[in-house]
Design a protein around this motif. Structure first.
Motif, PDB file in Angstrom:
ATOM      1  N   GLY A  83     -15.208  -1.987  -4.514  1.00 53.03           N
ATOM      2  CA  GLY A  83     -16.654  -2.068  -4.361  1.00 53.03           C
ATOM      3  C   GLY A  83     -17.071  -3.046  -3.276  1.00 53.03           C
ATOM      4  N   ASP A  84     -16.159  -3.955  -2.918  1.00 56.92           N
ATOM      5  CA  ASP A  84     -16.486  -4.942  -1.891  1.00 56.92           C
ATOM      6  C   ASP A  84     -16.502  -4.351  -0.487  1.00 56.92           C
ATOM      7  OD1 ASP A  84     -16.545  -6.779  -3.901  1.00 56.92           O
ATOM      8  OD2 ASP A  84     -14.443  -7.370  -3.646  1.00 56.92           O
ATOM      9  N   GLU A 102      -9.230 -10.009   3.985  1.00 56.58           N
ATOM     10  CA  GLU A 102      -8.628  -8.746   3.580  1.00 56.58           C
ATOM     11  C   GLU A 102      -9.272  -8.297   2.277  1.00 56.58           C
ATOM     12  OE1 GLU A 102      -6.115  -6.494   4.473  1.00 56.58           O
ATOM     13  OE2 GLU A 102      -6.369  -7.372   6.467  1.00 56.58           O
ATOM     14  N   LEU A 103      -9.320  -6.998   2.091  1.00 55.67           N
ATOM     15  CA  LEU A 103      -9.965  -6.462   0.902  1.00 55.67           C
ATOM     16  C   LEU A 103      -9.052  -6.638  -0.314  1.00 55.67           C
ATOM     17  CD1 LEU A 103     -12.673  -4.952   0.825  1.00 55.67           C
ATOM     18  CD2 LEU A 103     -11.336  -2.857   0.709  1.00 55.67           C
ATOM     19  N   LEU A 104      -9.627  -7.085  -1.423  1.00 55.72           N
ATOM     20  CA  LEU A 104      -8.865  -7.139  -2.663  1.00 55.72           C
ATOM     21  C   LEU A 104      -8.947  -5.742  -3.277  1.00 55.72           C
ATOM     22  CD1 LEU A 104      -7.440  -9.603  -3.702  1.00 55.72           C
ATOM     23  CD2 LEU A 104      -9.316  -9.954  -5.330  1.00 55.72           C
ATOM     24  N   ALA A 105      -7.851  -4.990  -3.170  1.00 57.00           N
ATOM     25  CA  ALA A 105      -7.944  -3.577  -3.507  1.00 57.00           C
ATOM     26  C   ALA A 105      -8.093  -3.349  -4.998  1.00 57.00           C
ATOM     27  CB  ALA A 105      -6.714  -2.851  -2.993  1.00 57.00           C
ATOM     28  N   ASP A 106      -9.043  -2.486  -5.353  1.00 58.07           N
ATOM     29  CA  ASP A 106      -9.212  -2.051  -6.725  1.00 58.07           C
ATOM     30  C   ASP A 106      -8.112  -1.030  -7.025  1.00 58.07           C
ATOM     31  OD1 ASP A 106     -10.217  -1.470  -9.189  1.00 58.07           O
ATOM     32  OD2 ASP A 106     -11.682  -0.035  -8.422  1.00 58.07           O
ATOM     33  N   GLU A 189     -21.720   1.551  22.579  1.00 59.96           N
ATOM     34  CA  GLU A 189     -23.188   1.503  22.548  1.00 59.96           C
ATOM     35  C   GLU A 189     -23.763   2.381  21.448  1.00 59.96           C
ATOM     36  OE1 GLU A 189     -24.645   2.249  26.588  1.00 59.96           O
ATOM     37  OE2 GLU A 189     -22.796   1.226  27.180  1.00 59.96           O
ATOM     38  N   GLU A 190     -23.216   3.597  21.324  1.00 62.55           N
ATOM     39  CA  GLU A 190     -23.737   4.512  20.321  1.00 62.55           C
ATOM     40  C   GLU A 190     -23.478   3.959  18.913  1.00 62.55           C
ATOM     41  OE1 GLU A 190     -22.556   8.500  21.144  1.00 62.55           O
ATOM     42  OE2 GLU A 190     -23.852   9.315  19.580  1.00 62.55           O
ATOM     43  N   SER A 191     -22.286   3.414  18.744  1.00 60.77           N
ATOM     44  CA  SER A 191     -21.937   2.845  17.461  1.00 60.77           C
ATOM     45  C   SER A 191     -22.844   1.663  17.134  1.00 60.77           C
ATOM     46  CB  SER A 191     -20.470   2.421  17.505  1.00 60.77           C
ATOM     47  OG  SER A 191     -20.178   1.559  16.463  1.00 60.77           O
ATOM     48  N   GLU A 192     -23.114   0.808  18.151  1.00 60.19           N
ATOM     49  CA  GLU A 192     -23.989  -0.344  17.941  1.00 60.19           C
ATOM     50  C   GLU A 192     -25.400   0.078  17.592  1.00 60.19           C
ATOM     51  OE1 GLU A 192     -21.853  -2.884  17.278  1.00 60.19           O
ATOM     52  OE2 GLU A 192     -23.571  -4.051  17.922  1.00 60.19           O
ATOM     53  N   TYR A 193     -25.825   1.219  18.172  1.00 58.05           N
ATOM     54  CA  TYR A 193     -27.164   1.717  17.877  1.00 58.05           C
ATOM     55  C   TYR A 193     -27.325   1.918  16.374  1.00 58.05           C
ATOM     56  CZ  TYR A 193     -31.123   4.866  17.531  1.00 58.05           C
ATOM     57  OH  TYR A 193     -32.320   5.432  17.170  1.00 58.05           O
ATOM     58  N   PHE A 194     -26.314   2.567  15.774  1.00 58.93           N
ATOM     59  CA  PHE A 194     -26.375   2.809  14.333  1.00 58.93           C
ATOM     60  C   PHE A 194     -26.314   1.491  13.564  1.00 58.93           C
ATOM     61  CE2 PHE A 194     -25.167   7.152  15.424  1.00 58.93           C
ATOM     62  CZ  PHE A 194     -25.886   7.873  14.508  1.00 58.93           C
ATOM     63  N   ILE A 195     -25.343   0.657  13.943  1.00 60.22           N
ATOM     64  CA  ILE A 195     -25.137  -0.568  13.174  1.00 60.22           C
ATOM     65  C   ILE A 195     -26.369  -1.466  13.258  1.00 60.22           C
ATOM     66  CG2 ILE A 195     -23.699  -2.653  13.025  1.00 60.22           C
ATOM     67  CD1 ILE A 195     -21.332  -0.829  13.857  1.00 60.22           C
ATOM     68  N   ASN A 196     -26.970  -1.548  14.447  1.00 58.63           N
ATOM     69  CA  ASN A 196     -28.196  -2.346  14.592  1.00 58.63           C
ATOM     70  C   ASN A 196     -29.321  -1.789  13.748  1.00 58.63           C
ATOM     71  OD1 ASN A 196     -27.268  -4.360  16.245  1.00 58.63           O
ATOM     72  ND2 ASN A 196     -27.665  -3.201  18.124  1.00 58.63           N
ATOM     73  N   ASP A 197     -29.403  -0.452  13.724  1.00 61.04           N
ATOM     74  CA  ASP A 197     -30.457   0.161  12.935  1.00 61.04           C
ATOM     75  C   ASP A 197     -30.243  -0.148  11.452  1.00 61.04           C
ATOM     76  OD1 ASP A 197     -32.743   2.222  13.489  1.00 61.04           O
ATOM     77  OD2 ASP A 197     -31.813   2.840  11.591  1.00 61.04           O
ATOM     78  N   PHE A 198     -28.986  -0.063  10.988  1.00 60.73           N
ATOM     79  CA  PHE A 198     -28.703  -0.408   9.591  1.00 60.73           C
ATOM     80  C   PHE A 198     -29.037  -1.878   9.327  1.00 60.73           C
ATOM     81  CE2 PHE A 198     -25.079   2.907   9.800  1.00 60.73           C
ATOM     82  CZ  PHE A 198     -25.969   3.908   9.485  1.00 60.73           C
ATOM     83  N   ARG A 199     -28.733  -2.738  10.318  1.00 62.42           N
ATOM     84  CA  ARG A 199     -28.948  -4.171  10.164  1.00 62.42           C
ATOM     85  C   ARG A 199     -30.443  -4.468  10.082  1.00 62.42           C
ATOM     86  NH1 ARG A 199     -25.157  -6.284  14.260  1.00 62.42           N
ATOM     87  NH2 ARG A 199     -23.476  -6.072  12.755  1.00 62.42           N
ATOM     88  N   ARG A 200     -31.204  -3.832  11.005  1.00 65.43           N
ATOM     89  CA  ARG A 200     -32.638  -4.068  11.111  1.00 65.43           C
ATOM     90  C   ARG A 200     -33.341  -3.719   9.792  1.00 65.43           C
ATOM     91  NH1 ARG A 200     -36.550  -0.836  12.851  1.00 65.43           N
ATOM     92  NH2 ARG A 200     -35.115   0.820  13.387  1.00 65.43           N
ATOM     93  N   THR A 201     -32.889  -2.612   9.173  1.00 63.65           N
ATOM     94  CA  THR A 201     -33.564  -2.161   7.959  1.00 63.65           C
ATOM     95  C   THR A 201     -32.926  -2.731   6.697  1.00 63.65           C
ATOM     96  OG1 THR A 201     -32.150  -0.230   7.990  1.00 63.65           O
ATOM     97  CG2 THR A 201     -34.307   0.017   8.972  1.00 63.65           C
ATOM     98  N   GLY A 202     -31.907  -3.550   6.881  1.00 66.24           N
ATOM     99  CA  GLY A 202     -31.269  -4.141   5.702  1.00 66.24           C
ATOM    100  C   GLY A 202     -30.273  -3.214   5.038  1.00 66.24           C
ATOM    101  N   ALA A 203     -30.134  -1.991   5.579  1.00 64.14           N
ATOM    102  CA  ALA A 203     -29.234  -1.014   4.960  1.00 64.14           C
ATOM    103  C   ALA A 203     -27.770  -1.421   5.106  1.00 64.14           C
ATOM    104  CB  ALA A 203     -29.448   0.361   5.580  1.00 64.14           C
ATOM    105  N   ILE A 204     -27.496  -2.333   6.011  1.00 65.68           N
ATOM    106  CA  ILE A 204     -26.108  -2.710   6.295  1.00 65.68           C
ATOM    107  C   ILE A 204     -25.397  -3.216   5.047  1.00 65.68           C
ATOM    108  CG2 ILE A 204     -26.640  -5.112   7.001  1.00 65.68           C
ATOM    109  CD1 ILE A 204     -24.209  -2.912   8.927  1.00 65.68           C
ATOM    110  N   GLU A 205     -26.160  -3.842   4.138  1.00 66.70           N
ATOM    111  CA  GLU A 205     -25.578  -4.342   2.888  1.00 66.70           C
ATOM    112  C   GLU A 205     -24.968  -3.228   2.057  1.00 66.70           C
ATOM    113  OE1 GLU A 205     -25.528  -7.608   1.987  1.00 66.70           O
ATOM    114  OE2 GLU A 205     -26.249  -7.889   4.051  1.00 66.70           O
ATOM    115  N   ARG A 206     -25.508  -2.034   2.231  1.00 70.72           N
ATOM    116  CA  ARG A 206     -25.055  -0.908   1.432  1.00 70.72           C
ATOM    117  C   ARG A 206     -24.267   0.086   2.278  1.00 70.72           C
ATOM    118  NH1 ARG A 206     -26.403  -2.409  -2.832  1.00 70.72           N
ATOM    119  NH2 ARG A 206     -24.996  -0.860  -3.683  1.00 70.72           N
ATOM    120  N   THR A 207     -23.743  -0.383   3.393  1.00 72.94           N
ATOM    121  CA  THR A 207     -23.070   0.519   4.328  1.00 72.94           C
ATOM    122  C   THR A 207     -21.616   0.106   4.517  1.00 72.94           C
ATOM    123  OG1 THR A 207     -25.155   0.842   5.481  1.00 72.94           O
ATOM    124  CG2 THR A 207     -23.174   1.441   6.682  1.00 72.94           C
TER     125      THR A 207
END
Lengths: 458, 590
Positions: A83-84, A102-106, A189-207
Motif C-alpha cells: 500500500g505504500d 526501498e519498498l517494504l513488500a507486502d 517533458e510529457e511525463s513531467e506534465y502529468f506528474i506536475n498536474d497530479f502534484r498541483r491537484t494533490g492527486a500525487i498522494e494517490r498516484t
C-alpha cells in the motif's frame, strides 16, 4: 542453490544465447553479472535442450562473453507490492527512483498476471463522470472499462488524459480512488506534465508512477505496462481501491515488441509487427475490469499515437478490436481551435448502454445521445455538400443541420481543459442544441422526453 | 507412456521418447499436468501445442500421453453452462481456483454428481442402431435432451431403466450382433476434429428467423446455412452476433467467444438468463451453451474452441434440433493458427497465415447443414454456422475474409461509415448478399404471398437507384433532380431510417416478427406509391409531400406494439393517403 553460468555463447542485442544450462524454464527471470559487478536483468524466451535464448531488458553494452556470469532465479519477473506504493515513483521495472526508501513488500506478484475467469467478472455498469461532454454525453465511460485515446503526434492527448484523471468521479460515492500512471517511452517533458498536474491537484498522494522514459532501455518497455497493471491489480482487488490506469504511449510499447520479435527472426505480420501482437496487447488490456464480490475496479485509459493519423495501422487497429471503444482526437478540429479536439463520430464507448439511463444518469440520455450523433453526422454531410455547391444547394432542413454541426462543435465539443461539466449540464446543453432542428427530425427520442426536455424556441 | 521435454517456446513444446503416442493425442505436460495436443511427430519426437500458459516449463519435465484425441463430453448438463476452449466449465474452475484461471486445473466437463431424470423411450427387445433414442432427460425447461445410442453400436436392447441417475451410471444395456453386451450411460465422448456422422444432407430451404429486418427481409439466412459478418472494429459485429443468439428461432444456440473481450462473455452470462425467448417465454440461457476463450486466455485453446463448439452443436443437431453456432471471431482463430504455424517453423502462405488456412476454414463451415440424423426415425436437424470476421483495418482483401467469402453463402458486410452515423445494424445494403434468396423464395411466397419478395425487390431497387442519384447530387445539387428522382431519394431515406435501422437496446424494436417486417416495409412503399400518383396528377409541392404529419408516425412505426401493430399501420396508411390527397387538392386551389 542457484547455479551461475559462464557459458554465454552469443549476444545480438537484445537477445543472448546461454549454453550448457540445466533446469532452466520458459519465461524465467535471470540476472547477468558483469565483470565490474554490475547486475542486469533478462528473461528466458526459449529453451532448446541445454541452450537458452534470453532477452535482455537493458543494453548489452559491456557484457563480456567470457567473464560475465548468468544466474537464473527460478521464477518469472515479479513486483514487490504494498500500500505504500502510493505517492512513489518507480522505474519501468518497478524499482524506486524517487530517492525514497526501498519498498517494504507486502507480497511479490508475477507481473504477467493471470487471465481473469469470464465467469468471475462483474459487468462494468457504473457511470463515471469525467466532466467532459463528449465523453459523458456521447461516449460514456464506466467503471472497469478500457477506453483508449487514439491520438496523433502533436495532438493534446496528454491534456485530455490529465483532465479525465483530475475530474473523474463516480456520482454519490466516497470510495478510495487511485491513479496508476505508466510512462512508456515518452519524453521527460510529457511525463513531467502529468506528474506536475497530479502534484498541483494533490492527486500525487494517490498516484503510483512507473516511468520508462525515451532514453531508458527500449526492451524494458515490454515490462513497464505489466508492472503497472500488477500494481493496479493489487490496489484494486486487495486494497479495494477504484484504480484509473493511464498507459502512455502504447505505440512505443508495440515498437519495443517488434524490436525483440525481429531479433528473434520471427515471421513478421503486418508492418513488421509480430503476428501475436493482438494476443500480446490483449494480455495487457484485458486486465482492466471488475470482479464479482470485490469492491475495487481497474479502469484503463491507454493512449496511443497513430502513425500518420492512420486508424488502420496495426497498433490502433488491434487495440480497437480489444478495447471497449475508443476516443479519437482529430487534427482538423485541433486546427480549428476546438479543445479537446474529440472526433465524435468515430469515437465510441461500447459499454455506455449499461452505464446510462434512469438511476444512473437520466432517462433521456440514450435517445438524445443517438440523436446528437445522427444529427451531427447529417450536419457534417450537409456542410461538405455546401463547400462544393454553395449554401443555396441545401434544403431548408439541411441548412439547419449544418448550423447545428457548427454550434455543436463550438459549444458541446470545445469546452476547454478546465471546464468540468456535470452530466445534467451536458444533457441540457444537448437539448439546447437539438432545439435548432425541426421537431419532426428528432426521431430517435421518445415523444414524451421531447415534451419534457426540449426547450421552447425563442 | 511418457516422454521428456527437450524444447519450450511459448505454447509450443517439443518432447522426445513418445514413440507410442499418436498424432492428435492429448498429452499432459510437466508437473502441473498442463493439457496439450500432439501436432507433429518425427521419429519419437513430438511437437505439442499446450492449451495453457507454459511459463515455468523447461527441458527434462515429463510428458504423458492419454492415448486419446482431443474430445468433448456430450450429455445432459451442457446447456446453461459456460466452458473454456477445451470444455472445462468456468464456474467450477472458479470454485476451485478463484477469480483467475490458474494452470493444470482438472475438472470434468459434465458434473458427475448431478442426477438427471432419465425417461426410457426404447423398450427391451428393440433392435437399435446408432442414433436411435434410448430415452430422454428434461435438461432445461426449454430443451428435452435425447439420449442416443452412441455411434458405432447396433444391436438389441437387453435392459433399460428409468429414474434418477448421474451421467456416467448405466441406464441401458445393448447386446450387439456378436453377442457382446455394452453398458450405456447418458455420457458420450466425441473427438472434436471429426464431424459427427449423419444419414444424408439436404439443401437448406427454410429461413432462420432472426427478428432483424435487414437480415430477414433483405439478406436472409437459411437454417443449416453459413454466413459471415465481417467488419472493422466499432461497426457492431458483436451486437449483430448477440442479436442472432438472442432472437433466432432455433432450438439451441452455441456461442463461441473466440479471442474476444472478457466483458462481452460476462454480458451474455448476465443478460441471457434475464431475456425471454419471444416464442416460448423461456429464459434464453436455457437453450444456450457458451464457449469462452477470451483474448487474454491461452492462444492454443483458441484454436480448439471453434471445434469444441461445433461438435457440441452437431450433437444437439443429432437429436433433431435446429442449432445455431455463432463464432466471434474467426479471425482470432486464424491468428492462433498462424502463431502455432510460425512456432512450428512452417513455410508461411499469405500474410504469414499457414497455407492450410482456407482448407481449415472450409472444413469448419462445411460442418453446417440440414441433415437426416443417424437413427431409424428419419428425424431432421440442422446446424447453422455464422462467423464474425475481424479484418485488419476493415480491409476485406486480407486472407481470412477472402477465404471465408469463398465458402459462406450469406455475407453481411458491416460498414464503419454507417456506424459513425449511428445507423445500426450497420450492414451495408449494397455490398451484402444472400445466396439463399432463390432457395427461400418459395417459403416466403407460401407464408406471406408474392408481395413479400416483390416488396424486397422494389426496396433494393430504390436503394440501388439512390446510390446512383447521390453521385449526381454530389456533383450538381439536389435541384437538378426530377420530382420522381427526388421522391426516390426520399423513399430510400425512409427505407434506411424507418425500416433498416433497428435499435437492439430498445425492447419494442429489438425483435421484429415477419408480419411486422412485411407491413412496415409495405407502409413505406405505399407512401412512395401515393406520392408517385400525386406527382402523376401534377402535384409539384414536393416539400409539402415530404413533411405531411404522417411521416413522423411512419418514423416511429417500428416501435409499435407487437400485438397491435396491424391496426396502427392501417391507421397510418389511411392518414397518409388522406394527407397526400389534401396536398394534391391544395395545389389545385392555389
Amino acid at each position: 542453490m542457484i547455479k551461475e553460468y559462464k557459458t554465454i555463447k552469443q549476444i545480438a542485442s537484445p537477445l543472448m544465447v546461454v549454453e550448457h544450462v540445466e533446469g532452466v524454464t520458459y519465461d524465467e527471470l535471470g540476472e547477468i553479472e558483469l565483470p565490474n559487478g554490475e547486475v542486469r536483468r533478462c528473461k528466458v524466451l526459449e529453451v532448446d535442450g541445454d541452450s537458452a535464448v534470453v532477452q535482455l531488458f537493458e543494453s548489452a553494452q559491456g557484457i563480456n562473453l567470457a567473464d560475465s556470469k548468468v544466474r537464473f532465479l527460478g521464477h518469472p519477473q515479479q513486483l514487490a507490492v504494498s500500500g505504500d506504493m502510493l505517492g512513489r515513483v518507480f522505474n519501468g521495472m518497478g524499482s524506486p527512483i524517487d530517492g525514497g526508501p526501498e519498498l517494504l513488500a507486502d507480497k511479490r506478484m508475477d507481473i504477467n498476471g493471470l487471465p481473469m475467469n469470464p465467469a468471475a467478472r462483474a459487468y462494468p455498469a457504473e457511470f463515471i463522470q469525467t466532466g467532459v461532454s463528449t465523453i459523458d454525453g456521447l461516449n460514456t465511460l464506466v467503471r472497469g472499462q478500457k477506453l483508449p485515446i487514439f491520438s496523433g503526434s502533436g495532438l493534446p492527448h496528454a491534456a485530455l488524459a490529465a483532465q479525465i484523471a483530475r475530474q473523474a468521479r463516480v456520482l454519490g460515492d466516497n470510495e478510495t480512488f487511485a491513479v496508476v500512471f505508466a510512462a512508456i517511452g515518452i519524453t521527460f517533458e510529457e511525463s513531467e506534465y502529468f506528474i506536475n498536474d497530479f502534484r498541483r491537484t494533490g492527486a500525487i498522494e494517490r498516484t503510483v508512477v512507473f516511468s520508462n522514459l525515451a532514453n531508458d532501455p527500449a526492451v524494458e518497455r515490454i515490462a513497464t505496462p505489466r508492472v503497472a497493471l500488477t500494481a493496479a491489480e493489487y490496489l484494486a482487488f486487495e486494497k479495494d481501491m477504484q484504480v484509473l490506469v493511464i498507459l502512455t504511449d502504447i505505440t512505443n510499447y508495440a515498437e519495443a515488441l517488434r524490436e525483440v520479435s525481429a531479433a528473434k527472426k520471427e515471421v513478421p505480420g503486418r508492418r513488421g509487427y509480430p503476428g501475436y501482437l493482438y494476443t500480446d496487447l490483449a494480455t495487457l488490456y484485458e486486465r482492466a475490469g471488475r470482479r464479482q464480490g470485490k469492491k475495487g475496479s481497474i479502469t484503463m485509459i491507454p493512449i496511443l499515437t497513430m502513425p500518420e493519423d492512420d486508424k488502420t495501422h496495426p497498433i490502433p487497429d488491434l487495440t480497437g478490436y480489444i478495447t471497449e471503444g475508443q476516443i479519437i482526437l482529430s487534427r482538423d478540429l485541433f486546427r480549428k481551435g476546438i479543445v479537446p479536439p474529440v472526433d465524435v463520430l468515430p469515437s465510441l464507448s461500447r459499454l455506455k448502454d449499461k452505464g446510462i439511463g434512469v438511476g444512473k444518469t437520466r432517462e433521456d440520455h440514450a435517445g438524445t445521445m443517438n440523436q446528437l450523433f445522427a444529427a451531427y453526422s447529417r450536419g457534417k454531410d450537409a456542410k461538405e455538400l455546401m463547400t462544393i455547391l454553395g449554401e443555396a444547394a441545401l434544403s431548408e432542413d439541411d441548412k439547419l443541420f449544418a448550423k447545428f454541426a457548427d454550434e455543436f462543435e463550438k459549444r458541446y465539443v470545445s469546452q476547454g481543459n478546465t471546464t468540468n461539466r456535470t452530466i445534467q449540464e451536458t444533457l441540457d446543453l444537448g437539448w439546447e442544441l437539438l432545439s435548432i432542428l425541426p421537431r419532426r427530425e428528432l426521431k430517435r427520442i421518445k415523444p414524451e422526453f421531447i415534451d419534457k426536455y426540449l426547450p421552447s424556441k425563442k | 507412456m511418457s516422454g521428456i521435454i527437450t524444447k519450450v517456446s511459448g505454447p509450443l513444446v517439443v518432447a522426445k521418447g513418445l514413440a507410442d503416442a499418436n498424432v492428435s493425442d492429448v498429452v499432459r505436460v510437466g508437473s502441473n499436468r498442463l493439457i496439450g495436443e500432439i501436432l507433429n511427430m518425427t521419429g519419437d519426437t513430438a511437437s505439442i501445442q499446450v492449451y495453457e500458459e507454459t511459463s515455468g516449463l523447461g527441458p527434462g519435465a515429463e510428458v504423458v500421453t492419454t492415448g486419446m484425441p482431443l474430445s468433448v463430453e456430450l450429455g445432459p448438463g451442457m446447456l446453461n453452462n459456460i466452458y473454456d476452449g477445451i470444455q472445462r466449465p468456468l464456474p467450477e474452475m472458479r470454485a476451485i481456483a478463484g477469480d483467475s484461471i490458474t494452470r493444470g486445473i482438472s475438472v470434468s466437463a459434465l458434473n458427475r454428481e448431478k442426477k438427471w431424470d432419465f425417461v426410457p423411450v426404447a423398450k427391451v427387445g428393440d433392435k437399435l442402431e446408432a442414433g436411435d433414442v434410448l430415452g430422454t432427460v428434461q435438461e432445461t425447461t426449454a430443451i428435452l435432451h435425447k439420449i442416443m445410442v452412441p455411434n458405432g453400436l447396433k444391436g438389441e436392447l437387453v435392459s433399460i431403466r428409468g429414474g434418477s441417475f448421474t451421467v456416467d451410471e448405466t441406464v441401458a444395456v445393448l447386446c450387439d450382433e456378436k453377442g457382446k453386451e455394452h453398458e450405456l450411460s447418458m455420457l458420450q465422448r466425441w473427438s472434436v476434429r471429426v464431424p459427427r456422422p449423419y444419414q444424408r444432407k439436404f439443401v437448406p430451404a427454410r429461413p432462420m428467423n432472426s427478428g432483424q429486418r435487414i437480415i430477414d427481409t433483405m439478406f436472409p439466412i437459411a437454417k443449416g446455412g453459413t454466413a459471415a459478418v465481417p467488419g472493422p472494429f466499432g461497426s457492431g459485429k458483436t451486437v449483430v452476433q448477440h442479436q442472432l443468439a438472442k432472437w433466432s428461432d432455433v432450438d439451441v444456440v452455441v456461442y463461441i467467444g473466440c479471442g474476444e473481450r472478457g466483458n462481452e462473455m460476462t454480458d451474455v452470462l448476465m443478460e441471457f438468463p434475464e431475456l425471454k425467448d419471444p416464442r416460448n417465454g423461456e429464459p434464453l440461457m436455457k437453450r444456450t451453451v457458451l464457449i469462452a476463450n477470451t483474448s487474454d486466455m491461452p492462444v492454443a485453446a483458441r484454436e480448439a474452441s471453434i471445434y469444441t463448439g461445433i461438435t457440441i452443436a452437431e450433437y444437439f443437431r443429432d437429436m433433431g434440433y435446429d442449432v445455431a453456432v455463432l463464432a466471434d471471431s474467426t479471425s482470432r482463430w486464424a491468428e492462433a493458427l498462424r502463431e502455432m504455424s510460425g512456432r512450428l517453423e512452417e513455410m508461411p502462405g499469405e500474410e504469414g497465415y499457414p497455407a492450410y488456412l482456407a482448407s481449415r476454414l472450409s472444413q469448419f463451415y462445411e460442418r453446417a447443414g440440414v441433415v437426416e440424423c443417424m437413427g431409424q426415425d428419419q428425424r431432421r436437424g440442422s446446424v447453422t454456422a455464422i462467423g464474425a470476421v475481424s479484418p485488419p483495418g476493415g480491409d476485406i482483401s486480407e486472407p481470412v475474409s477472402q477465404a471465408t467469402m469463398r465458402i459462406v453463402k450469406v455475407f453481411w458486410a458491416l460498414d464503419s461509415s454507417l456506424a459513425y452515423a449511428r445507423h445500426f445494424p450497420a450492414i451495408n445494403w449494397l455490398t451484402s448478399y444472400s445466396l439463399y434468396l432463390d432457395n427461400l423464395r418459395e417459403w416466403y411466397t407460401e407464408q406471406f404471398g408474392e408481395q413479400y419478395m416483390k416488396n424486397r425487390e422494389s426496396a433494393m431497387a430504390i436503394l440501388q437507384e439512390e446510390s446512383e442519384l447521390q453521385e449526381i447530387v454530389r456533383l450538381v445539387g439536389q435541384d437538378a433532380l426530377s420530382p420522381n428522382d427526388r421522391l426516390t431519394m426520399e423513399t430510400a431515406k425512409m427505407i434506411r431510417e424507418d425500416f433498416l435501422q433497428q435499435n437492439a437496446f430498445v425492447d419494442e424494436d429489438a425483435y421484429s416478427s415477419y408480419g411486422k417486417q412485411y407491413r412496415l416495409l409495405d407502409l413505406v412503399l405505399r407512401y412512395d406509391g401515393y406520392c408517385r400518383e400525386a406527382l402523376a396528377k401534377g402535384c409539384t409541392n414536393m416539400d409539402a409531400l415530404f413533411t405531411i404529419d404522417a411521416r413522423e408516425r411512419i418514423g416511429r412505426a417500428k416501435m409499435a406494439d407487437a400485438n397491435t401493430y396491424e391496426k396502427d399501420y392501417d391507421a397510418i396508411d389511411a392518414e397518409m393517403k388522406q394527407e397526400i390527397a389534401d396536398v394534391v387538392a391544395g395545389g389545385e386551389d392555389e
